[in-house]
Structure formats: structure tokens, C-alpha cells
Motif scaffolding. Structure first.
Motif, PDB file in Angstrom:
ATOM      1  N   ILE A  88       0.581  -1.242  -0.484  1.00 27.97           N
ATOM      2  CA  ILE A  88      -0.245   0.111   0.031  1.00 27.97           C
ATOM      3  C   ILE A  88       0.987   1.481   0.073  1.00 27.97           C
ATOM      4  O   ILE A  88       0.874   2.699  -0.799  1.00 27.97           O
ATOM      5  N   ASP A  89       1.812   1.658   0.723  1.00 30.00           N
ATOM      6  CA  ASP A  89       2.132   2.477   0.724  1.00 30.00           C
ATOM      7  C   ASP A  89       3.497   2.628  -0.227  1.00 30.00           C
ATOM      8  O   ASP A  89       3.385   3.973  -1.105  1.00 30.00           O
ATOM      9  N   TRP A  90       3.863   1.825  -1.150  1.00 33.37           N
ATOM     10  CA  TRP A  90       4.562   2.021  -2.621  1.00 33.37           C
ATOM     11  C   TRP A  90       4.035   2.799  -3.584  1.00 33.37           C
ATOM     12  O   TRP A  90       3.974   3.174  -3.802  1.00 33.37           O
ATOM     13  N   TYR A  91       2.624   1.665  -3.504  1.00 35.09           N
ATOM     14  CA  TYR A  91       1.196   2.552  -3.946  1.00 35.09           C
ATOM     15  C   TYR A  91       1.203   3.438  -3.784  1.00 35.09           C
ATOM     16  O   TYR A  91       0.873   4.698  -4.910  1.00 35.09           O
ATOM     17  N   GLU A  92       0.681   4.265  -2.771  1.00 34.66           N
ATOM     18  CA  GLU A  92       0.858   5.510  -2.814  1.00 34.66           C
ATOM     19  C   GLU A  92       2.006   6.632  -2.891  1.00 34.66           C
ATOM     20  O   GLU A  92       1.607   7.887  -2.714  1.00 34.66           O
ATOM     21  N   SER A  93       3.432   5.442  -3.316  1.00 38.06           N
ATOM     22  CA  SER A  93       4.160   6.607  -3.224  1.00 38.06           C
ATOM     23  C   SER A  93       4.843   6.742  -4.335  1.00 38.06           C
ATOM     24  O   SER A  93       5.165   7.615  -5.343  1.00 38.06           O
TER      25      SER A  93
END
Length: 108
Positions: A88-93
Motif C-alpha cells: 500500500i505504501d509503495w502504491y501511495e508513493s
């Protein structure tokens, strides 16, 4: 020993010298006996009170096994959550799924 019996012995000792020990000694022994009886009654009451908290060895082993299984499952769930949070953090970044697959961060 009942209180009546204690009084009977005290009276017998006071009335007659039936023992090589003095009456004071016998009275001290009776007092010690009475104190020991009270301590034994208190210990037994504590023992009875703790009976509800005791388990057999089999129950203990069963509970320990259940705890171990649940703890292992909890660790696995925590690891899964951590991996998903990383995605999730990867997609949000602004990252892409292809980049995660290349790095081996997620399973296809």
C-alpha cells in the motif's frame, strides 16, 4: 481440640498436680496448640479457595498448545499485514506492481 476440652485440661491441671511439669507449662502448650489449630484452619481455607484456579497437567498442556497455535497464527497475520502495508505504501508513493514483482516484495 474443642474449647471445652481445653478448659477441662486447664481445670484438671489447676486442681491437681498430674504432671511433672507445672500448670503454667501446660497452659502454654495448650495456647500453642490452639494457635497451631487456627493456622491450620487458615491454611486449609486458603487451599480450598485456590482449588478453582488449579488445572490438571493434561488441561495445562492443552491450554499451552492452544496458546502456541494462536500465538503462531497471530505472528503470521502480523507479517501478512506488514507485507500488505508495504505494498500500500509503495502504491501511495507512486510505484507500480511490476516494480514490486521485480524486487520480490510480493508474490504473483
Amino acid at each position: 481440640m474443642t474449647p471445652e476440652r481445653i478448659e477441662e485440661i486447664k481445670q484438671m491441671v489447676a486442681d491437681d498436680d498430674v504432671t511433672p511439669f507445672g500448670p503454667e507449662y501446660i497452659i502454654e502448650l495448650l495456647a500453642a496448640l490452639e494457635e497451631a489449630q487456627q493456622q491450620a484452619e487458615l491454611a486449609y481455607a486458603a487451599y480450598e479457595g485456590l482449588q478453582g484456579f488449579c488445572v490438571s497437567r493434561g488441561e495445562y498442556d492443552s491450554l499451552l498448545n492452544k496458546h502456541s497455535v494462536l500465538a503462531r497464527a497471530h505472528r503470521e497475520v502480523q507479517q501478512t499485514i506488514a507485507r500488505q502495508q508495504k505494498v500500500i505504501d509503495w502504491y501511495e508513493s507512486g510505484g507500480s506492481m511490476g516494480e514490486l514483482l521485480e524486487e520480490g516484495e510480493v508474490q504473483p
